[in-house]
Scaffold this active site. Structure first.
Site, PDB file in Angstrom:
ATOM      1  N   HIS A   1       0.806  -1.222   0.000  1.00 55.16           N
ATOM      2  CA  HIS A   1       0.000   0.000   0.000  1.00 55.16           C
ATOM      3  C   HIS A   1       0.844   1.279   0.000  1.00 55.16           C
ATOM      4  O   HIS A   1       0.298   2.373  -0.067  1.00 55.16           O
ATOM      5  CB  HIS A   1      -0.948   0.018   1.195  1.00 55.16           C
ATOM      6  CG  HIS A   1      -0.231   0.214   2.509  1.00 55.16           C
ATOM      7  ND1 HIS A   1       0.479  -0.802   3.121  1.00 55.16           N
ATOM      8  CD2 HIS A   1      -0.081   1.297   3.295  1.00 55.16           C
ATOM      9  CE1 HIS A   1       1.007  -0.347   4.238  1.00 55.16           C
ATOM     10  NE2 HIS A   1       0.701   0.927   4.372  1.00 55.16           N
TER      11      HIS A   1
HETATM   12  C1  UD1 Z   1      -2.132   5.054   6.059  1.00 54.02           C
HETATM   13  C2  UD1 Z   1      -0.842   5.523   6.758  1.00 54.02           C
HETATM   14  C3  UD1 Z   1       0.200   4.433   6.613  1.00 54.02           C
HETATM   15  C4  UD1 Z   1      -0.295   3.110   7.123  1.00 54.02           C
HETATM   16  C5  UD1 Z   1      -1.611   2.774   6.397  1.00 54.02           C
HETATM   17  C6  UD1 Z   1      -2.203   1.473   6.897  1.00 54.02           C
HETATM   18  C7  UD1 Z   1      -0.320   7.904   6.767  1.00 54.02           C
HETATM   19  C8  UD1 Z   1       0.544   8.937   6.190  1.00 54.02           C
HETATM   20  N1  UD1 Z   1      -0.319   6.715   6.144  1.00 54.02           N
HETATM   21  O1  UD1 Z   1      -1.857   4.914   4.671  1.00 54.02           O
HETATM   22  O2  UD1 Z   1       1.348   4.802   7.371  1.00 54.02           O
HETATM   23  O3  UD1 Z   1       0.670   2.123   6.893  1.00 54.02           O
HETATM   24  O4  UD1 Z   1      -2.539   3.830   6.617  1.00 54.02           O
HETATM   25  O5  UD1 Z   1      -3.306   1.117   6.113  1.00 54.02           O
HETATM   26  O6  UD1 Z   1      -0.994   8.159   7.729  1.00 54.02           O
HETATM   27  N2  UD1 Z   1      -9.307   4.549   1.776  1.00 54.02           N
HETATM   28  C9  UD1 Z   1     -10.516   3.903   1.707  1.00 54.02           C
HETATM   29  N3  UD1 Z   1     -11.115   3.559   2.891  1.00 54.02           N
HETATM   30  C10 UD1 Z   1     -10.557   3.815   4.099  1.00 54.02           C
HETATM   31  C11 UD1 Z   1      -9.334   4.480   4.141  1.00 54.02           C
HETATM   32  C12 UD1 Z   1      -8.716   4.833   2.981  1.00 54.02           C
HETATM   33  O7  UD1 Z   1     -11.042   3.650   0.637  1.00 54.02           O
HETATM   34  O8  UD1 Z   1     -11.158   3.454   5.127  1.00 54.02           O
HETATM   35  C13 UD1 Z   1      -8.639   4.891   0.502  1.00 54.02           C
HETATM   36  C14 UD1 Z   1      -8.892   6.318   0.075  1.00 54.02           C
HETATM   37  O9  UD1 Z   1      -8.963   6.332  -1.316  1.00 54.02           O
HETATM   38  C15 UD1 Z   1      -7.638   7.034   0.532  1.00 54.02           C
HETATM   39  C16 UD1 Z   1      -6.577   5.969   0.347  1.00 54.02           C
HETATM   40  O10 UD1 Z   1      -7.232   4.750   0.662  1.00 54.02           O
HETATM   41  O11 UD1 Z   1      -7.390   8.184  -0.188  1.00 54.02           O
HETATM   42  C17 UD1 Z   1      -5.373   6.141   1.218  1.00 54.02           C
HETATM   43  O12 UD1 Z   1      -5.755   6.240   2.587  1.00 54.02           O
HETATM   44  P1  UD1 Z   1      -4.871   7.096   3.631  1.00 54.02           P
HETATM   45  O13 UD1 Z   1      -5.468   6.973   4.966  1.00 54.02           O
HETATM   46  O14 UD1 Z   1      -4.664   8.463   3.095  1.00 54.02           O
HETATM   47  O15 UD1 Z   1      -3.459   6.407   3.565  1.00 54.02           O
HETATM   48  P2  UD1 Z   1      -3.029   4.866   3.613  1.00 54.02           P
HETATM   49  O16 UD1 Z   1      -2.421   4.535   2.297  1.00 54.02           O
HETATM   50  O17 UD1 Z   1      -4.145   3.996   4.092  1.00 54.02           O
END
Ligand code: UD1
Length: 382
Positions: A222
């Protein structure tokens, strides 16, 4: 004493669970009870990324959810700070406890320090020395501001000392994620492998040939550095389909960020139609633990999985060029080889590790008692 604990993203729930249980235990035994408030920033919001973990790890539901949701880093951090400051003004805690290195960790530690509230960081001192990783920035800022820095290993303690942190603010407590692992490992016996697969398939896939008793590998990815660029993600997908998949069946549990990118880069269908790879939704904690325990090899860019592989003895190809968790590396007695996203290096490391049968490795103080040491450190802080 009043403590606010903060969680925001999936790995945080796994880390905070034993700490909350430790507070509950303390309150049941002591006359001076701790008033505890759990704040969820809402960075992760899908049930599979959030609510399900509260249910299966038996964590109290958050007292407050800031519902921040997705967004750019600045949006997430800024919105969290604005909302969390209001919570601090109303609740006036003595301590804010943050875990890990996600945006919630950074935002809430900054907001708390600006209000002169003490901050305790659980999982302090990890360093990848790579500031292109958002998590490294979160770690550096949080550690710079924290009053009490609780480290998972000696490498982390040394990093903090090198940065000039006073030793009386650092306590080596061990790895809190491993508390959760020990607390839950017996529960996986109740999970049926067949149901685990069938309940989490992303779409119709042909899986009739899959036999988990044979060796299989797991893929999780991820990190933006692996999934946000087509020229990196496509060769990785091709490699899993055409090389690893031909040698052993694979299970890929797909993070929402990765799914979005696979669809955008038109790689999704080739994976779904590949009969050697099963594509699953993000799994719950126990399901992932079950897979890890039965797998031959893990391909991952997740720090938490690197650690869990170490304790379970699962060979781990770490799809990163650096790690903030050197204790998990083969050269330091662990089970993981840093492989970046370079296919030659992944292939070489795969050939090296595929037939290795590691024994479980338990670094110092990864003993299931870290949460107690965390709470003791807070209670005895002066
Ligand atoms: C975040 C953390 C990362 C951790 C990871 C675990 C930061 C900078 N990054 O990354 O350190 O290893 O979580 O999973 O805090 N999304 C969904 N549903 C959700 C959450 C996210 O669809 O419940 C999608 C959205 O499109 C979002 C993308 O995933 O934009 C990324 O989510 P985000 O929370 O920004 O970062 P992670 O890649 O999950």
């Amino acid at each position: 004493m009043k403590i606010i604990s903060v969680v925001g993203a999936r790995p945080n729930f796994i880390k905070i669970s034993p700490f909350i249980k430790e507070i509950e235990k303390y309150n049941s035994l002591s006359r001076n009870s701790i008033s505890h408030i759990l704040v969820h920033t809402g960075q992760h919001y899908d049930n599979k990324m959030s609510l399900n973990f509260f249910n299966e790890l038996n964590i109290q539901k958050p007292d407050i959810n800031l519902n921040i949701g997705s967004g750019s880093h600045s949006e997430q951090v800024g919105n969290t700070m604005i909302s969390f400051e209001k919570v601090l003004i109303e609740k006036k805690p003595d301590w804010v406890v943050v875990v890990g290195d996600v945006n919630a960790t950074l935002a809430c530690s900054v907001a708390a320090k600006k209000m002169k509230i003490k901050v305790c960081h659980i999982e302090s001192g990890l360093r990848s020395y790579d500031k292109s990783m958002p998590e490294e920035i979160n770690r550096l800022v949080t550690d710079r501001l924290s009053d009490l820095l609780l480290t998972p290993d000696k490498f982390s303690t040394d990093n903090l000392i090198k940065e000039g942190v006073k030793e009386n603010r650092i306590v080596f407590v061990g790895n809190i994620m491993i508390d959760t692992l020990f607390n839950n490992i017996n529960k996986v016996n109740n999970i049926s492998f067949k149901e685990l697969i069938n309940n989490n398939l992303v779409e119709d896939q042909v899986i009739s040939n899959f036999n988990y008793k044979n060796n299989f590998g797991i893929i999780t990815m991820h990190r933006p550095s692996n999934v946000d660029f087509k020229n990196i993600l496509k060769p990785l997908v091709d490699f899993f389909i055409n090389f690893v998949g031909k040698r052993m069946p694979l299970i890929w549990t797909v993070h929402p960020r990765t799914k979005k990118q696979l669809i955008k880069f038109k790689l999704w269908d080739s994976l779904l139609y590949c009969k050697d790879i099963i594509i699953l939704e993000p799994l719950g904690y126990l399901e992932m633990l079950k897979l890890n325990m039965h797998s031959q090899i893990m391909f991952t860019d997740s720090g938490g999985l690197q650690e869990e592989c170490t304790v379970l003895g699962t060979s781990c190809i770490t799809l990163r060029s650096n790690t903030e968790r050197p204790i998990t590396l083969y050269e330091n007695g662990g089970v993981s080889l840093l492989s970046g996203n370079d296919l030659n290096s992944i292939k070489d490391n795969f050939n090296l590790l595929v037939n290795k049968n590691f024994k479980s490795v338990k670094p110092e103080l990864w003993d299931g008692k870290t949460a107690k040491r965390c709470l003791d450190a807070i209670l005895s802080y002066n």
